[in-house]
Motif scaffolding. Sequence first.
Motif, PDB file in Angstrom:
ATOM      1  N   PRO A 132     -17.497 -16.752 -10.001  1.00 33.74           N
ATOM      2  CA  PRO A 132     -16.121 -17.041 -10.417  1.00 33.74           C
ATOM      3  C   PRO A 132     -15.149 -16.145  -9.639  1.00 33.74           C
ATOM      4  O   PRO A 132     -15.449 -14.979  -9.371  1.00 33.74           O
ATOM      5  CB  PRO A 132     -16.110 -16.674 -11.908  1.00 33.74           C
ATOM      6  N   TYR A 133     -13.991 -16.709  -9.293  1.00 28.01           N
ATOM      7  CA  TYR A 133     -12.985 -15.964  -8.531  1.00 28.01           C
ATOM      8  C   TYR A 133     -11.635 -15.979  -9.249  1.00 28.01           C
ATOM      9  O   TYR A 133     -11.264 -16.978  -9.871  1.00 28.01           O
ATOM     10  CB  TYR A 133     -12.764 -16.595  -7.148  1.00 28.01           C
ATOM     11  N   PHE A 134     -10.916 -14.883  -9.112  1.00 32.15           N
ATOM     12  CA  PHE A 134      -9.480 -14.902  -9.375  1.00 32.15           C
ATOM     13  C   PHE A 134      -8.818 -15.258  -8.045  1.00 32.15           C
ATOM     14  O   PHE A 134      -8.955 -14.526  -7.064  1.00 32.15           O
ATOM     15  CB  PHE A 134      -8.984 -13.533  -9.864  1.00 32.15           C
ATOM     16  N   THR A 135      -8.140 -16.396  -8.020  1.00 31.32           N
ATOM     17  CA  THR A 135      -7.573 -16.882  -6.756  1.00 31.32           C
ATOM     18  C   THR A 135      -6.069 -16.630  -6.643  1.00 31.32           C
ATOM     19  O   THR A 135      -5.511 -16.722  -5.560  1.00 31.32           O
ATOM     20  CB  THR A 135      -7.794 -18.399  -6.626  1.00 31.32           C
ATOM     21  N   LEU A 136      -5.418 -16.316  -7.763  1.00 26.24           N
ATOM     22  CA  LEU A 136      -3.957 -16.120  -7.725  1.00 26.24           C
ATOM     23  C   LEU A 136      -3.567 -14.804  -8.404  1.00 26.24           C
ATOM     24  O   LEU A 136      -2.645 -14.771  -9.215  1.00 26.24           O
ATOM     25  CB  LEU A 136      -3.237 -17.303  -8.376  1.00 26.24           C
ATOM     26  N   GLY A 137      -4.290 -13.751  -8.059  1.00 30.29           N
ATOM     27  CA  GLY A 137      -3.967 -12.434  -8.592  1.00 30.29           C
ATOM     28  C   GLY A 137      -3.008 -11.713  -7.658  1.00 30.29           C
ATOM     29  O   GLY A 137      -3.268 -11.589  -6.469  1.00 30.29           O
ATOM     30  N   MET A 138      -1.884 -11.265  -8.214  1.00 27.89           N
ATOM     31  CA  MET A 138      -0.942 -10.477  -7.421  1.00 27.89           C
ATOM     32  C   MET A 138      -1.442  -9.036  -7.434  1.00 27.89           C
ATOM     33  O   MET A 138      -1.317  -8.321  -8.438  1.00 27.89           O
ATOM     34  CB  MET A 138       0.476 -10.518  -8.008  1.00 27.89           C
ATOM     35  N   CYS A 139      -2.048  -8.617  -6.319  1.00 26.82           N
ATOM     36  CA  CYS A 139      -2.644  -7.282  -6.235  1.00 26.82           C
ATOM     37  C   CYS A 139      -1.555  -6.298  -5.816  1.00 26.82           C
ATOM     38  O   CYS A 139      -0.891  -6.500  -4.792  1.00 26.82           O
ATOM     39  CB  CYS A 139      -3.775  -7.279  -5.221  1.00 26.82           C
ATOM     40  N   TYR A 140      -1.385  -5.243  -6.604  1.00 23.70           N
ATOM     41  CA  TYR A 140      -0.257  -4.329  -6.387  1.00 23.70           C
ATOM     42  C   TYR A 140      -0.766  -2.905  -6.388  1.00 23.70           C
ATOM     43  O   TYR A 140      -1.529  -2.497  -7.279  1.00 23.70           O
ATOM     44  CB  TYR A 140       0.768  -4.526  -7.509  1.00 23.70           C
ATOM     45  N   ALA A 141      -0.388  -2.143  -5.373  1.00 23.64           N
ATOM     46  CA  ALA A 141      -0.823  -0.746  -5.286  1.00 23.64           C
ATOM     47  C   ALA A 141       0.206   0.047  -4.495  1.00 23.64           C
ATOM     48  O   ALA A 141       1.121  -0.527  -3.885  1.00 23.64           O
ATOM     49  CB  ALA A 141      -2.195  -0.651  -4.613  1.00 23.64           C
ATOM     50  N   ALA A 142       0.047   1.369  -4.522  1.00 23.28           N
ATOM     51  CA  ALA A 142       0.972   2.262  -3.821  1.00 23.28           C
ATOM     52  C   ALA A 142       0.244   2.982  -2.693  1.00 23.28           C
ATOM     53  O   ALA A 142      -0.945   3.316  -2.811  1.00 23.28           O
ATOM     54  CB  ALA A 142       1.563   3.279  -4.795  1.00 23.28           C
ATOM     55  N   ASP A 143       0.964   3.231  -1.605  1.00 22.67           N
ATOM     56  CA  ASP A 143       0.454   4.025  -0.484  1.00 22.67           C
ATOM     57  C   ASP A 143       0.212   5.450  -0.992  1.00 22.67           C
ATOM     58  O   ASP A 143       1.161   6.098  -1.468  1.00 22.67           O
ATOM     59  CB  ASP A 143       1.497   4.012   0.640  1.00 22.67           C
ATOM     60  N   PRO A 144      -1.025   5.958  -0.918  1.00 18.95           N
ATOM     61  CA  PRO A 144      -1.285   7.299  -1.477  1.00 18.95           C
ATOM     62  C   PRO A 144      -0.501   8.404  -0.773  1.00 18.95           C
ATOM     63  O   PRO A 144      -0.316   9.482  -1.339  1.00 18.95           O
ATOM     64  CB  PRO A 144      -2.785   7.497  -1.298  1.00 18.95           C
ATOM     65  N   GLU A 145      -0.016   8.137   0.446  1.00 21.85           N
ATOM     66  CA  GLU A 145       0.733   9.180   1.165  1.00 21.85           C
ATOM     67  C   GLU A 145       2.246   9.057   0.956  1.00 21.85           C
ATOM     68  O   GLU A 145       2.936  10.053   0.765  1.00 21.85           O
ATOM     69  CB  GLU A 145       0.407   9.121   2.668  1.00 21.85           C
ATOM     70  N   PHE A 178      -3.812   1.150   2.478  1.00 21.30           N
ATOM     71  CA  PHE A 178      -3.691   2.094   1.351  1.00 21.30           C
ATOM     72  C   PHE A 178      -5.087   2.534   0.895  1.00 21.30           C
ATOM     73  O   PHE A 178      -5.343   3.701   0.632  1.00 21.30           O
ATOM     74  CB  PHE A 178      -2.980   1.446   0.154  1.00 21.30           C
ATOM     75  N   ARG A 179      -5.989   1.544   0.775  1.00 19.72           N
ATOM     76  CA  ARG A 179      -7.345   1.825   0.296  1.00 19.72           C
ATOM     77  C   ARG A 179      -8.062   2.791   1.249  1.00 19.72           C
ATOM     78  O   ARG A 179      -8.716   3.739   0.808  1.00 19.72           O
ATOM     79  CB  ARG A 179      -8.136   0.518   0.190  1.00 19.72           C
ATOM     80  N   GLN A 180      -7.884   2.553   2.562  1.00 25.11           N
ATOM     81  CA  GLN A 180      -8.546   3.419   3.534  1.00 25.11           C
ATOM     82  C   GLN A 180      -8.004   4.846   3.470  1.00 25.11           C
ATOM     83  O   GLN A 180      -8.754   5.812   3.601  1.00 25.11           O
ATOM     84  CB  GLN A 180      -8.371   2.854   4.952  1.00 25.11           C
ATOM     85  N   LYS A 181      -6.689   4.973   3.263  1.00 22.45           N
ATOM     86  CA  LYS A 181      -6.095   6.313   3.139  1.00 22.45           C
ATOM     87  C   LYS A 181      -6.669   7.034   1.927  1.00 22.45           C
ATOM     88  O   LYS A 181      -7.014   8.222   1.995  1.00 22.45           O
ATOM     89  CB  LYS A 181      -4.569   6.206   2.998  1.00 22.45           C
ATOM     90  N   ALA A 182      -6.777   6.305   0.792  1.00 25.76           N
ATOM     91  CA  ALA A 182      -7.325   6.921  -0.421  1.00 25.76           C
ATOM     92  C   ALA A 182      -8.780   7.317  -0.191  1.00 25.76           C
ATOM     93  O   ALA A 182      -9.197   8.436  -0.525  1.00 25.76           O
ATOM     94  CB  ALA A 182      -7.212   5.956  -1.603  1.00 25.76           C
ATOM     95  N   GLU A 183      -9.520   6.411   0.436  1.00 25.60           N
ATOM     96  CA  GLU A 183     -10.950   6.673   0.660  1.00 25.60           C
ATOM     97  C   GLU A 183     -11.146   7.887   1.574  1.00 25.60           C
ATOM     98  O   GLU A 183     -12.023   8.720   1.336  1.00 25.60           O
ATOM     99  CB  GLU A 183     -11.598   5.427   1.273  1.00 25.60           C
ATOM    100  N   ALA A 184     -10.298   7.997   2.619  1.00 26.54           N
ATOM    101  CA  ALA A 184     -10.400   9.136   3.536  1.00 26.54           C
ATOM    102  C   ALA A 184     -10.168  10.449   2.795  1.00 26.54           C
ATOM    103  O   ALA A 184     -10.709  11.493   3.160  1.00 26.54           O
ATOM    104  CB  ALA A 184      -9.393   8.982   4.671  1.00 26.54           C
ATOM    105  N   ALA A 185      -9.366  10.382   1.725  1.00 32.37           N
ATOM    106  CA  ALA A 185      -9.108  11.586   0.918  1.00 32.37           C
ATOM    107  C   ALA A 185     -10.126  11.721  -0.216  1.00 32.37           C
ATOM    108  O   ALA A 185      -9.988  12.598  -1.073  1.00 32.37           O
ATOM    109  CB  ALA A 185      -7.690  11.527   0.348  1.00 32.37           C
TER     110      ALA A 185
END
Length: 495
Positions: free
Chosen positions: A152-165, A197-204
């Motif tokens: 099963p998939y969520f196909t219309l999710g508005m994914c929202y996040a902040a730049d960790p830097e 954003f995800r890569q920046k968080a992961e690097a930290a």
Amino acid sequence: MTEQNKSIEVNDIRSALALLSDDPKELISTDEPVDPMAELSGVYRYVGAHGTVMRPTRIGPAMVFNQIKGYQDMRVLIGLLSSRQRVAKLLGTTSEKLPFLLKDSVSNPIAPIVVDSANAPCQEVVHKASDPDFDILKILPAPTNTEEDAGPYFTLGMCYAADPETGEHDVTIHRLCIQGKDEISMYFVPGRHLDTFRQKAEAAGKALPISISIGVDPAIEIGACFEPPTTPLGFDELSVAGSLRGKPVELVQCKHVDVQAIARAEIVIEGELVPDVRVQEDQHTHTGKAMPEFPGYTGEAKAAIPLIKVKAITHRRHPIMQTCIGPSDEHTNMAGIPTEASILQMVERALPGFVQNVHCPSPGTGKYLAVLQVKKRTEADEGRQRQAALLAFSAFSELKHVMLVDEDVDIYDMNDVMWAMTTRYQGDVSTVFIPGVRCHPLDPSSDPAFTPSSRHHGIACKAIFDCTVPYALKANFQRSKFKEVDVKRFIPDFK
Ligand code: MN
């Protein structure tokens, strides 16, 4: 628009449905119980998916399923944006003016605001992942679109996040597959801002808090589909929706993660993208298939993609789960209208007044094909049409084909566009190839196995199809002129 509808201000999915409720050509519902496993999408394929979906299909109404097998008190809405006319109605404009409205909105952004929980309907009901019986799929009827999908998939999710830097925000729609009671996989096409954003968080060594808001004002869904360079890294696309409505999008602080969600959403999933964890997208099915994607083919399941650990689900009472079929016209409109706006913005800066309008039509998925309507005013405009095509490729990197037509061709009627290609085009002199350019990985022909000029999968030959009449030859290409008449004298209700 009827008198009754004029008073409806659209600010969420319920007001959007209310705007359409008196028109069975735009919205229908059924009480017949439906299985979210393949059946729901199977029905809508016939009713209104259109786009690149396998035939037969058609443009039709949006559809609400009131009874979902295995779920109490859950409805599913599909196809809300699967008609360009309906999108225009929901945004209070006409089909032809949509790209101009979007272009103006991205130029005049209105930033979102944060409201308190008491004013956020999306938090009326709260399910914590720490509860022992928490299970995403027991709460939410996410459809499995075909029987061979990874899940099963969520196909219309508005994914929202902040730049960790920087703290700047981004909103995008991504392929989200439910992988466990509190786990969702997330697929990023390379270069997406949330992945940065995800890569920046992961690097930290940190998790990235993320909210997934489902069932929102259609202005948010369309605005979320802008991409760079029109909306560069750090541009919160929620501010496009704010401009479209003349009112900021309302956010609310999530209950269990440090990020905001869309306050008037039907459903919000609160979670974290966990660092250094990857999951096989089809770990439960081993079909090698993900879900039907917008080019009309089922995307291949990815071997190792990021994972969201869900912390909570909040929703309205009696929520409406919104979904779409990847290859439907819903995608064409969500991706295509921002693409049209991006192209218009670029060509208007460089060649003011030359390009009359742009259409990213259904067979081109919204992303791969643009039809540019130009007006050659003098001999000096000859050749500018090809410059406009080059600008279009710069405005949207995933664009593969540009078709150029004159001002007397209806760009919303592909029959008329094909007529121009038949009578105003010669393959050897009217085609321009730009081989070896990276376009989009979901086009299966952009592959070394298909063409030696593609060094890697996702590299394509961009092409310009110049179906405009050379300025000096215009006199030879006049369409037969019919007398202007008053048809209503003969057919009073003629439209
Ligand atoms: Mn962005």
